[in-house]
Write a protein that holds these residues in place. Structure first.
Motif, mmCIF file in Angstrom:
data_model
loop_
_atom_site.group_PDB
_atom_site.id
_atom_site.type_symbol
_atom_site.label_atom_id
_atom_site.label_comp_id
_atom_site.label_asym_id
_atom_site.label_seq_id
_atom_site.Cartn_x
_atom_site.Cartn_y
_atom_site.Cartn_z
ATOM 1 N N ARG A 217 3.248 38.482 48.440
ATOM 2 C CA ARG A 217 2.310 38.561 47.760
ATOM 3 C C ARG A 217 2.753 38.410 46.686
ATOM 4 N NH1 ARG A 217 -2.544 39.705 51.505
ATOM 5 N NH2 ARG A 217 -2.024 40.044 53.524
ATOM 6 N N TYR A 218 1.880 38.755 45.709
ATOM 7 C CA TYR A 218 2.949 38.119 44.176
ATOM 8 C C TYR A 218 1.964 38.808 43.256
ATOM 9 C CZ TYR A 218 6.589 35.591 45.697
ATOM 10 O OH TYR A 218 7.734 35.167 45.805
ATOM 11 N N LEU A 219 1.990 39.757 42.704
ATOM 12 C CA LEU A 219 1.029 40.784 41.523
ATOM 13 C C LEU A 219 1.755 40.222 39.882
ATOM 14 C CD1 LEU A 219 0.685 43.848 42.514
ATOM 15 C CD2 LEU A 219 -0.430 42.558 42.393
ATOM 16 N N LYS A 220 0.992 39.444 39.300
ATOM 17 C CA LYS A 220 0.757 39.169 38.093
ATOM 18 C C LYS A 220 1.301 40.343 36.823
ATOM 19 C CE LYS A 220 -1.344 34.633 38.508
ATOM 20 N NZ LYS A 220 -2.993 34.302 37.749
ATOM 21 N N LEU A 221 2.319 39.316 35.903
ATOM 22 C CA LEU A 221 2.247 40.351 34.421
ATOM 23 C C LEU A 221 2.463 39.576 33.375
ATOM 24 C CD1 LEU A 221 3.581 43.094 33.810
ATOM 25 C CD2 LEU A 221 5.822 41.434 33.417
#
Length: 306
Positions: A297-301
């Motif tokens: 899972r990835y979080l955006k920046l």
């Protein structure tokens, strides 16, 4: 709900709450300065959990549940049944542990209906795809202003109090109100109003609405940062104390003076350390984004978006 009707409804709820005192156990997460609350009816042992915290280390991208596990331990030790997992808004300073607590303890996950406005705003900021629903369906209940519910036999009402965000909601349960990020302790003041969709004029009116509740109403806050010359964290106060001595918005402070102060002060504030991961998770009801094809899972920046 008109404020005159609010006053009558609140008095009715407070009278009922006085007959059966709501018990509140609070848990403070110092890294995010967040107070979470377990509110329960001691007669029926039914409970609501307000504004829980999922621990998150931004440097490593690791989550943990030690703050939520303390709540699970308390609820289990007291023999409570959880009916509600209440969010006052989509927090910008911590990730919600509501889905984890729901898995462990049950209960319906609830927030104010205007979460859909916040979902649309931040769905654009983070360029979420079509898999991200912007209709509030990540939650079991979307409260409208004035909606009634209960915690055990103790009546409750949801109040829309926008300003900090468009979706802020307060919960009056018996003789207590859980007011999220509207007011802080009287010696610290009020919440900021400069996030997307925030509005200092709305915040002032929402605060005055809360301060129209009976003076004896207990207020449970979502945060404390220790005011100057105070060495302990505190997250409980009363309507009467706020009206008398809140440094930003005590009785006699006019709306334009408050707005000028709030806008000037907000211009000096840094963004919360966890705003980017927090909002991405909390608009999803506390759930992490879907795993990608590698199982991660990835979080955006977003770069230069704020």
């Amino acid at each position: 709900m008109e404020d005159a009707n609010l006053a009558a409804a609140a008095e009715q709820i407070l009278r009922a709450g006085g007959q059966q005192h709501l018990v509140v156990k609070s848990f403070f997460d110092e890294p995010t300065f967040t107070a979470s609350h377990v509110a329960y009816d001691p007669a029926t042992k039914r409970a609501a959990i307000v504004d829980s915290v999922l621990n998150f280390d931004a440097a490593s991208g690791r989550t943990s549940t030690h703050s939520a596990d303390a709540i699970v331990e308390f609820v289990s030790a007291e023999g409570l049944g959880v009916d509600w997992l209440l969010e006052t808004h989509a927090h910008a300073d911590h990730l919600s542990a509501a889905p984890y607590l729901q898995q462990k303890l049950g209960g319906k996950l609830a927030i104010g209906r205007e979460i859909t406005t916040v979902q649309r705003l931040f769905g654009g900021v983070f360029n979420f795809g079509t898999e991200f629903a912007r209709d509030g369906s990540q939650f079991d209940r979307l409260f409208d202003d004035g909606d009634r519910f209960s915690v055990g036999d103790i009546p409750a009402i949801a109040l829309h109090v926008p300003g900090h965000t468009p979706a802020d909601i307060a919960y009056v349960i018996g003789d207590a109100a859980f007011i999220g990020d509207t007011l802080f302790m009287p010696d610290y003041g009020t919440a900021r109003a400069d996030f997307p969709g925030g509005d200092a004029h709305q915040l002032y009116r929402s605060i005055r609405r809360l301060l129209s509740l009976p003076e004896k109403t207990r207020l449970f806050l979502c945060h404390d940062y220790k005011a100057p010359n105070r060495n302990v964290f505190v997250w409980e106060t009363t309507v009467g104390a706020q009206k008398k001595s809140n440094v930003h918005v005590h009785d006699g402070v006019a709306e334009e003076a408050f707005v000028a102060m709030r806008q000037s002060r907000d211009a000096t504030l840094d963004l919360p350390d966890l705003i980017l991961p927090s909002v991405q998770v909390n608009v999803r009801g506390g759930r992490l984004p879907p795993a990608e094809d590698n199982g991660v899972r990835y979080l955006k920046l977003p770069i230069n978006a704020f």
